[in-house]
Enzyme design. Structure first.
Site, PDB file in Angstrom:
ATOM      1  N   SER A  87       0.829  -1.206   0.000  1.00 46.26           N
ATOM      2  CA  SER A  87       0.000   0.000   0.000  1.00 46.26           C
ATOM      3  C   SER A  87       0.862   1.255   0.000  1.00 46.26           C
ATOM      4  O   SER A  87       0.561   2.239  -0.683  1.00 46.26           O
ATOM      5  CB  SER A  87      -0.918  -0.004   1.226  1.00 46.26           C
ATOM      6  OG  SER A  87      -1.631   1.204   1.334  1.00 46.26           O
ATOM      7  N   GLU A 112       5.456   2.220  14.506  1.00 47.44           N
ATOM      8  CA  GLU A 112       6.514   1.279  14.125  1.00 47.44           C
ATOM      9  C   GLU A 112       6.112   0.411  12.939  1.00 47.44           C
ATOM     10  O   GLU A 112       6.948   0.057  12.108  1.00 47.44           O
ATOM     11  CB  GLU A 112       6.907   0.389  15.305  1.00 47.44           C
ATOM     12  CG  GLU A 112       8.114  -0.475  14.983  1.00 47.44           C
ATOM     13  CD  GLU A 112       8.730  -1.135  16.196  1.00 47.44           C
ATOM     14  OE1 GLU A 112       9.713  -1.873  16.016  1.00 47.44           O
ATOM     15  OE2 GLU A 112       8.220  -0.917  17.311  1.00 47.44           O
ATOM     16  N   GLU A 145      -1.083   5.435  22.481  1.00 46.92           N
ATOM     17  CA  GLU A 145      -1.384   5.388  21.044  1.00 46.92           C
ATOM     18  C   GLU A 145      -1.687   3.964  20.599  1.00 46.92           C
ATOM     19  O   GLU A 145      -2.616   3.723  19.829  1.00 46.92           O
ATOM     20  CB  GLU A 145      -0.189   5.950  20.266  1.00 46.92           C
ATOM     21  CG  GLU A 145      -0.512   6.361  18.837  1.00 46.92           C
ATOM     22  CD  GLU A 145      -0.176   5.277  17.825  1.00 46.92           C
ATOM     23  OE1 GLU A 145      -0.491   5.462  16.635  1.00 46.92           O
ATOM     24  OE2 GLU A 145       0.379   4.241  18.223  1.00 46.92           O
ATOM     25  N   ARG A 149      -5.388   2.214  19.289  1.00 46.59           N
ATOM     26  CA  ARG A 149      -5.523   1.462  18.053  1.00 46.59           C
ATOM     27  C   ARG A 149      -5.842  -0.015  18.290  1.00 46.59           C
ATOM     28  O   ARG A 149      -6.067  -0.758  17.338  1.00 46.59           O
ATOM     29  CB  ARG A 149      -4.215   1.530  17.255  1.00 46.59           C
ATOM     30  CG  ARG A 149      -3.875   2.903  16.729  1.00 46.59           C
ATOM     31  CD  ARG A 149      -2.478   2.912  16.132  1.00 46.59           C
ATOM     32  NE  ARG A 149      -2.185   4.163  15.463  1.00 46.59           N
ATOM     33  CZ  ARG A 149      -2.461   4.407  14.192  1.00 46.59           C
ATOM     34  NH1 ARG A 149      -3.035   3.489  13.454  1.00 46.59           N
ATOM     35  NH2 ARG A 149      -2.164   5.561  13.655  1.00 46.59           N
ATOM     36  N   ALA A 150      -5.835  -0.447  19.557  1.00 50.03           N
ATOM     37  CA  ALA A 150      -6.020  -1.858  19.892  1.00 50.03           C
ATOM     38  C   ALA A 150      -4.976  -2.721  19.189  1.00 50.03           C
ATOM     39  O   ALA A 150      -5.258  -3.819  18.717  1.00 50.03           O
ATOM     40  CB  ALA A 150      -7.438  -2.327  19.548  1.00 50.03           C
TER      41      ALA A 150
END
Length: 330
Positions: A87, A112, A145, A149-150
C-alpha cells in the site's frame, strides 16, 4: 518539554501529552517595525539551518530513525506488514509517525508498523511529527497510542502497564488514571504476567483468550500448563474450561491420586459441592479460595466452616474489594 504535572488521562486525548505548535525557524527574520529604516542592501550572511519545528509534518530519512527502547509492541505479522508495504509503494504513508529528537537522529514514539513497512517498500523518507518529550513521556505516549488502536496483544498491554509503573514509580491507580482504564482492568492485566511463559506466549499469539486466562489464574498453579495445553489441543471454550477446572467433566479426582473417599454418599456429595463452589469463587475473584466445611467434631462440638481468600499485596486486596462491591472500604 511537558512536565509530569501536565499528564492527563486517555479520555482527554493524546493532545494532553503533546505541547506547543510550530516554532519560528532559527535565524528567520522578524517583521520590520513601522517607520524603521530600510534594510541595508549588503547581502546578509547565510542563516544556520533551522531545526525541524514541532506541530508540522516533516520528511525524515529512515536512516536517521531508530526504534525507541520503550516500544510496547513486539510482535508484527509478516503478511500484514507486506500488505502495508504494498500500500505504501502505491499510495505512500498517509499518516505521519511520531518521533522525538535524540542527538543527531530521532527515536520512534509511535508508528513502528508504518516505519517497518516503509523500509520493506524501499522508501528513503517518512512523514513525521516531532515531539520534544522526555523518555518517560514518550513511553506513555507510545502505550496510549497503541491502546487507542487496539494494536497490542494481552501480554504487550500488561508489560506496558508494568513498565510505566516501574519507570515512573506509579501505582495501579495512577496508571489507570493516566491511560483512562479502570483500575481492575490494569490489575487483571498485570496478573497475566504471573502465568508460565508458555501460556503467556499462547495469549500473545491469540491461541488463548483473556477469558481462558482468567479461568487459568483461578486454577491450581501446578495444573495451569496442562489445562492450557488441553484447551489448545481440543479447542475448548471458556465455559468448557470452567467445567474442567471445577471437576464437572472428570471422575472423582481422588481416585486418580489414590486418596480414600469419605464415608457416606451425603458427605461425598457435600465435599464435591464445596470444591465446586471454591473453584467458581477462584474463577470469579482471580485468586485462590479455600472452603472448609462446618462439621461436628469427635467430642460433639460444632466446628464452624471457613472461607479463606488469598491476595498478593495491597493493590490486589483493593482489586478484590472492588470485585466484591466493597471498594469504599479500600
Amino acid at each position: 518539554m511537558a512536565t509530569k504535572s501536565k499528564h492527563r488521562g486517555l479520555g482527554r486525548g493524546l493532545d494532553a501529552l503533546i505541547q506547543g505548535g510550530a516554532t519560528r525557524p532559527a535565524g528567520a527574520a522578524k517583521p520590520a517595525a513601522k517607520g524603521a529604516p530600510a534594510p541595508s542592501r549588503r547581502p546578509a550572511p547565510p542563516a544556520p539551518a533551522a531545526p525541524p519545528a514541532e506541530g508540522a509534518v516533516h520528511r525524515i530519512p529512515l536512516s536517521r530513525i531508530q526504534r525507541g527502547p520503550w516500544q510496547p509492541r513486539h510482535h508484527f505479522a509478516e503478511e500484514a506488514l507486506r500488505e502495508l508495504a504494498d500500500s505504501i509503494r502505491e499510495k505512500g504513508v498517509l499518516e505521519p509517525v511520531w518521533l522525538r529528537p535524540n542527538g543527531d537522529g530521532y527515536e520512534l514514539i509511535a508508528g513502528e508498523r508504518r516505519f517497518r513497512a516503509s523500509q520493506m517498500a524501499g522508501r528513503e523518507e517518512i512523514p513525521a511529527f516531532l515531539h520534544k518529550v522526555s523518555e518517560l513521556e514518550a513511553r506513555e505516549m507510545a502505550l496510549i497510542e497503541n491502546l487507542q488502536r487496539a494494536d497490542l496483544d494481552l501480554i504487550e498491554e500488561a508489560e506496558g502497564y508494568r513498565d510505566l509503573m516501574r519507570e515512573a514509580g506509579l501505582t495501579q491507580e495512577e496508571v489507570s488514571k493516566r491511560i483512562g482504564k479502570a483500575r481492575a482492568t490494569v490489575a487483571n492485566a498485570l496478573r497475566l504476567l504471573d502465568l508460565p511463559e508458555g501460556i503467556k506466549r499462547a495469549l500473545a499469539e491469540g491461541a488463548l483468550t483473556a477469558g481462558h486466562a482468567k479461568v487459568l489464574l483461578g486454577a491450581e498453579a501446578s495444573r495451569r500448563e496442562l489445562l492450557a495445553a488441553r484447551v489448545m489441543a481440543q479447542g475448548l471454550s471458556v465455559r468448557a474450561l470452567e467445567k474442567l477446572v471445577a471437576g464437572l467433566s472428570e471422575p472423582d479426582p481422588r481416585k486418580k491420586r489414590g486418596e480414600p473417599k469419605e464415608n457416606g454418599k451425603s458427605s461425598d456429595k457435600s465435599t464435591r459441592h464445596l470444591k465446586f463452589l471454591a473453584d467458581r469463587m477462584q474463577q470469579e475473584l482471580g485468586t485462590k479460595v479455600m472452603l472448609s466445611p462446618a462439621r461436628v467434631g469427635a467430642d460433639g462440638r460444632r466446628e464452624m466452616g471457613r472461607i479463606v481468600i488469598e491476595y498478593f499485596d495491597n493493590e490486589d486486596l483493593s482489586r478484590l474489594l472492588e470485585t466484591l462491591n466493597l471498594g469504599d472500604l479500600g
